[in-house]
Design a protein around this motif. Structure first.
Motif, PDB file in Angstrom:
ATOM      1  N   ILE A  33      16.508  -1.256   6.446  1.00  0.00           N
ATOM      2  CA  ILE A  33      16.127  -0.304   5.819  1.00  0.00           C
ATOM      3  C   ILE A  33      16.778   1.224   6.041  1.00  0.00           C
ATOM      4  O   ILE A  33      16.559   1.562   7.132  1.00  0.00           O
ATOM      5  N   ASN A  34      17.199   1.710   4.996  1.00  0.00           N
ATOM      6  CA  ASN A  34      17.782   3.063   5.225  1.00  0.00           C
ATOM      7  C   ASN A  34      19.016   2.965   6.172  1.00  0.00           C
ATOM      8  O   ASN A  34      19.177   4.193   7.110  1.00  0.00           O
ATOM      9  N   HIS A  62      13.150   1.089 -12.152  1.00  0.00           N
ATOM     10  CA  HIS A  62      12.632   2.166 -11.150  1.00  0.00           C
ATOM     11  C   HIS A  62      13.514   3.529 -11.285  1.00  0.00           C
ATOM     12  O   HIS A  62      13.005   4.516 -11.133  1.00  0.00           O
ATOM     13  N   ASN A 213      10.660   6.775  -1.781  1.00  0.00           N
ATOM     14  CA  ASN A 213      10.387   6.654  -0.315  1.00  0.00           C
ATOM     15  C   ASN A 213       8.868   7.091  -0.133  1.00  0.00           C
ATOM     16  O   ASN A 213       8.558   7.932   0.998  1.00  0.00           O
ATOM     17  N   HIS A 214       7.833   6.474  -0.827  1.00  0.00           N
ATOM     18  CA  HIS A 214       6.508   7.001  -0.661  1.00  0.00           C
ATOM     19  C   HIS A 214       6.151   8.232  -0.479  1.00  0.00           C
ATOM     20  O   HIS A 214       5.264   8.892   0.127  1.00  0.00           O
ATOM     21  N   HIS A 222       3.610  13.256   3.453  1.00  0.00           N
ATOM     22  CA  HIS A 222       3.814  12.566   2.094  1.00  0.00           C
ATOM     23  C   HIS A 222       3.243  13.715   1.175  1.00  0.00           C
ATOM     24  O   HIS A 222       2.187  14.222   1.061  1.00  0.00           O
ATOM     25  N   THR A 227       6.360   5.526  -4.349  1.00  0.00           N
ATOM     26  CA  THR A 227       6.366   4.178  -4.338  1.00  0.00           C
ATOM     27  C   THR A 227       7.212   3.749  -3.309  1.00  0.00           C
ATOM     28  O   THR A 227       8.056   4.457  -2.734  1.00  0.00           O
ATOM     29  N   ASN A 228       7.498   2.415  -3.292  1.00  0.00           N
ATOM     30  CA  ASN A 228       8.285   1.899  -2.268  1.00  0.00           C
ATOM     31  C   ASN A 228       9.448   1.386  -3.209  1.00  0.00           C
ATOM     32  O   ASN A 228       9.241   0.453  -4.103  1.00  0.00           O
ATOM     33  N   SER A 229      10.749   1.875  -3.369  1.00  0.00           N
ATOM     34  CA  SER A 229      11.831   1.832  -4.193  1.00  0.00           C
ATOM     35  C   SER A 229      13.129   1.916  -3.577  1.00  0.00           C
ATOM     36  O   SER A 229      13.768   2.911  -4.050  1.00  0.00           O
ATOM     37  N   ARG A 230      13.281   1.425  -2.309  1.00  0.00           N
ATOM     38  CA  ARG A 230      14.786   1.811  -1.734  1.00  0.00           C
ATOM     39  C   ARG A 230      15.690   0.815  -2.331  1.00  0.00           C
ATOM     40  O   ARG A 230      15.376  -0.342  -2.333  1.00  0.00           O
ATOM     41  N   ASP A 232      18.207  -1.833  -0.360  1.00  0.00           N
ATOM     42  CA  ASP A 232      18.344  -2.167   0.870  1.00  0.00           C
ATOM     43  C   ASP A 232      19.653  -2.072   1.552  1.00  0.00           C
ATOM     44  O   ASP A 232      20.861  -1.939   0.753  1.00  0.00           O
TER      45      ASP A 232
END
Ligand SMILES: Cc1ncc(COP(=O)(O)O)c(C=O)c1O
Length: 370
Positions: A33-34, A62, A213-214, A222, A227-230, A232
């Protein structure tokens, strides 16, 4: 000879050992991740499309929804798009809580009718969302003129058109933002889902990055409900390798499209896709029109030739939009296109023999019908 609709292995095979090497390295580092490969790909894609920034996300849907949300689109707002597209185009509008306003495609094309857009603008319109369907650019000069006149941002749904050019510029780089999908069969596909948005508006890109990224710019703060939309790391690394091949792949699709258009030209019953002036499509799909589409499709299927339908049911007639009360006849151009379209086999490195097999089968079908 059997002809597949798509054969991804032909484009990936020559690059597989390079991809496996970088993947092994990422797995060794557990940088899933990242990892730094994500930034690298985002920079390479920005340079490729000639914009300052891109942001990788989890998928094209997204990319659209987070871009619209970052532009401030929300409940009570309207976004104008076409019913002749993939469901995610309009779905992204609903995901922001806004209302979709469908307008028809222009006659003789597969893309949004600028005159219909102009007529649909209201004080509630917060974005215009044209789609470069099949990899054929929409009428960007006319659409940008409307967007500028009304001071409404235009977001390009470039999911099917990565690399297509409109008057020398890559689509996705003309409006306020371009949104891309890396679904495996897209012109630049990944090994699963993936997407990105691109823009010269750094504030907009950083807003999308925050929401994806939330809702945070830094690890423990925050700013918003995101949301979670990264994207990979494994996918970003593979996309970097494949991006270098994309122009060649798109060029090969052009070769295939030119051959289809040349071989199908003698058949008056078949309408081949037109290339609008000043445009360089990238033929994500090569879509013909024929009045007995279902019979033709069935016949090709019996000959071992796979075809596709993109898309057989206009979005305004989907159950999800029944509440809009838009019945049959609301968008005649879209409705007649959806009944006649047929997507022929199209992918990089489809052979001349395969294309000739498809055209020969169409020719036999037409002779039997006459
Ligand atoms: C025109 C169009 N818009 C948006 C999308 C959404 O992309 P994704 O499947 O990556 O979410 C797609 C792909 O299905 C598409 O074809």
């Amino acid at each position: 000879m059997k002809v597949p609709f798509v054969d991804l292995s032909r484009q990936f095979k020559p690059l597989l050992s390079e991809i496996k090497t970088v993947h092994a390295d990422i797995i060794d580092r557990c940088a899933f991740i990242n990892g730094p490969e994500v930034k690298t790909f985002e920079k390479e894609m920005a340079a490729w499309i000639d914009l300052t920034e891109t942001c990788g996300v989890a998928n094209g849907t997204h990319a659209l929804a987070l871009t619209l949300q970052s532009l401030g689109v929300g409940p009570g707002d309207e976004v104008i798009t076409v019913p002749n597209t993939a469901f995610p185009t309009s779905e992204s509008i609903g995901m922001c809580g806004a209302e979709v306003v469908f307008v028809d495609i222009a006659p003789g094309t597969f893309s949004i009718d600028p005159q219909a857009v102009e007529a649909a603008v209201t004080p509630k319109t917060k974005a215009i969302l044209p789609v470069h369907l099949y990899g054929i650019p929409a009428d960007m000069d006319a659409l940008m003129a409307i967007a500028e006149r009304h001071n409404i941002p235009l977001v390009e749904d470039t999911a099917q058109a990565m690399g297509a050019k409109y008057k020398g510029k890559r689509v996705g780089s003309i409006g306020r933002a371009g949104c891309f999908s890396f679904f495996p069969s897209k012109n630049l596909g990944t090994f699963g889902d993936g997407g990105a948005m691109a823009s010269n508006d750094q504030e907009l890109v950083s807003q999308v990055r925050m929401l994806a990224n939330h809702g945070r710019y830094d690890k423990f703060t925050h700013q918003a409900i995101g949301t979670n939309s990264r994207l990979d790391t494994l996918k970003a690394a593979q996309l970097s390798i494949c991006l270098k091949a994309l122009d060649e792949w798109n060029q090969d699709r052009r070769r295939a499209a030119d051959l289809y258009s040349e071989l199908l030209a003698p058949f008056a019953e078949i309408t081949c896709p037109k290339v609008p002036e000043g445009c360089e499509p990238i033929w994500h799909l090569y879509v013909i029109r024929h009045q007995q589409r279902d019979d033709l499709r069935q016949y090709l299927q019996e000959q071992g030739i796979q075809t596709g339908l993109h898309y057989p049911k206009p979005l305004h007639l989907q159950p999800a939009y029944a509440y809009l009360g838009l019945g049959k006849g609301s968008f005649p151009e879209t409705e007649s296109a959806t009944q006649e379209i047929l997507s022929l086999p199209m992918f990089p490195f489809i052979t001349e023999a395969e294309i000739k097999t498809v055209v020969d089968a169409i020719s036999t079908f037409l002779k039997e019908k006459r």
